[in-house]
Design a protein around this motif. Structure first.
Motif, PDB file in Angstrom:
ATOM      1  N   ARG A  72       0.918  -1.157  -0.059  1.00 47.46           N
ATOM      2  CA  ARG A  72       0.143   0.004   0.191  1.00 47.46           C
ATOM      3  C   ARG A  72       0.764   1.245   0.193  1.00 47.46           C
ATOM      4  O   ARG A  72       0.615   2.158  -0.853  1.00 47.46           O
ATOM      5  N   LYS A  73       1.929   1.314   0.781  1.00 50.66           N
ATOM      6  CA  LYS A  73       2.685   2.369   0.954  1.00 50.66           C
ATOM      7  C   LYS A  73       3.888   2.224   0.321  1.00 50.66           C
ATOM      8  O   LYS A  73       4.859   1.305   0.771  1.00 50.66           O
ATOM      9  N   GLU A  89       6.827   9.234   0.971  1.00 51.33           N
ATOM     10  CA  GLU A  89       6.135   7.919   1.069  1.00 51.33           C
ATOM     11  C   GLU A  89       4.789   8.077   0.571  1.00 51.33           C
ATOM     12  O   GLU A  89       3.974   9.241   0.860  1.00 51.33           O
ATOM     13  N   ASP A 147       0.888   6.717  -0.176  1.00 50.49           N
ATOM     14  CA  ASP A 147      -0.192   5.807  -0.081  1.00 50.49           C
ATOM     15  C   ASP A 147      -0.921   5.562  -1.306  1.00 50.49           C
ATOM     16  O   ASP A 147      -1.418   6.464  -1.863  1.00 50.49           O
ATOM     17  N   TYR A 150      -3.498   3.751  -1.951  1.00 49.61           N
ATOM     18  CA  TYR A 150      -4.878   3.676  -1.734  1.00 49.61           C
ATOM     19  C   TYR A 150      -5.450   5.091  -1.692  1.00 49.61           C
ATOM     20  O   TYR A 150      -6.781   5.284  -2.266  1.00 49.61           O
ATOM     21  N   THR A 151      -5.159   6.001  -0.817  1.00 48.39           N
ATOM     22  CA  THR A 151      -5.426   7.468  -1.066  1.00 48.39           C
ATOM     23  C   THR A 151      -4.912   8.342  -1.750  1.00 48.39           C
ATOM     24  O   THR A 151      -5.557   9.389  -1.805  1.00 48.39           O
TER      25      THR A 151
END
Length: 339
Positions: free
Chosen positions: A4-5, A194, A196, A198-199
């Motif tokens: 994810r990250k 970093e 994300d 997903y967001t």
């Protein structure tokens, strides 16, 4: 399942011309060694938070041989003081700092001439520092207060004036040739981020900023300028999105025009590179605006290193990052064309 990250690092380098562009820039100053061994500096400089008054006090103190706390910076009303021009173009230390240094040297030369005559030594053998004046390789020494009193007792006021000029020329409209600036500063920044996936949120984990400032007159002030420029660059890269509709702003306040807060600011590692500038009597250049230039490109390059998509417009909002990731996924899933 994809992680994810994702983290990435990016680098960007920059150059920046100091002082007014493609024209002659100039600044003037007056300096005087006053009663009690204090000093006065008069110039039309404007302090807007960049710390120039501190720098000028340091410059004058170093050139005149007095303590910084004994330097008074006079009224900057240009009806009563020499021209210093505007606070901008990363010109304050380079233009006004040099004019103050030259004016202080002029005043010091007046004082040294009288003291050298009194002591029957060469003015070249005199030194002054921290409120004292002495002759090299002798036991002749006195306070700056006594030296000024002796000078004035001889009927001479140790006062000086000077101006500093930066020459620039316009650019040829056909081939772009010319010399728009007299001096340049250079810098490189590295960003670690970093992302994300997903967001679409980007967190800047650290910035390493190395900048050539010539001679660093006030290293802590230089670090502060670098840190301030990096914070502005971070806002430009990730958040600040000024918009207009039919000529009117649609980002009326900080609810819609987002600025970085203390929670958004990473560790900023400032590296001061001192490459003395041959065009400057102080050998100093500047750092105000140049510290902002490479920040956004370094962050955007770090995002690319992390997720493999290139954001081509600022700011790199979560919406843009998610859209770019979806576009890349769609291309990967698209069926191949006929052979």
């Amino acid at each position: 399942m994809e992680e994810r990250k994702l983290r990435g690092r990016g680098m960007a380098a920059s150059w920046y011309g100091i002082a007014r562009t493609a024209t002659i820039d100039r600044a003037g100053a007056w300096a005087e060694l006053d009663d009690g061994g204090t000093a006065k500096i008069v110039t039309g400089v404007t302090e807007i938070g960049e710390g120039i008054l501190t720098v000028l006090a340091q410059v004058a103190a170093d050139e005149l041989g007095v303590r910084p706390e004994d330097v008074t910076i006079g009224d900057n009303d240009t009806a009563r003081s020499p021209e210093a021009a505007h606070a901008g173009a990363t010109r304050q230390t380079y233009m006004i700092g040099n004019s103050v240094a030259l004016a202080a040297r002029d005043a010091r030369a007046v004082l040294f001439a009288e003291i050298a005559d009194h002591w029957e030594v060469s003015p070249d053998d005199l030194r002054a520092f921290n409120g004292e004046i002495w002759a090299m390789e002798t036991n002749k020494r006195m306070s700056m207060a006594d030296a000024v009193a002796l000078c004035k007792g001889r009927g001479v006021v140790p006062v000086g004036s000077a101006s500093f000029t930066a020459h620039g020329t316009g650019l040829d409209p056909v081939d772009g040739s010319g010399s728009p600036w007299q001096s340049y500063v250079f810098g490189t920044q590295v960003a670690e981020v970093e992302v994300d996936t997903y967001t679409g949120e980007v967190q800047v984990l650290g910035i390493w900023a190395a900048h050539d400032v010539g001679r660093a007159i006030n290293p802590r002030g230089v670090e502060g300028q670098i840190e301030g420029g990096v914070v502005q660059g971070l806002g430009q890269a990730l958040m600040e999105d000024y918009r207009t509709e039919k000529g009117h702003t649609s980002t009326h306040g900080f609810a819609s025009y987002i600025l970085p807060t203390s929670l958004d600011i990473p560790q900023i590692n400032s590296i001061i590179v001192e490459d003395p500038d041959p065009t400057s009597p102080l050998q100093a250049k500047g750092i105000g605006e140049p510290s902002l230039v490479p920040t956004a490109p370094a962050i955007i390059n770090a995002i690319y290193d992390a997720i493999g998509v290139r954001i081509k417009s600022l700011p790199a909002t979560p919406e843009k990052i998610l859209a770019a990731l979806r576009e890349r996924a769609d291309k990967r899933e698209a069926p191949a064309g006929p052979a």
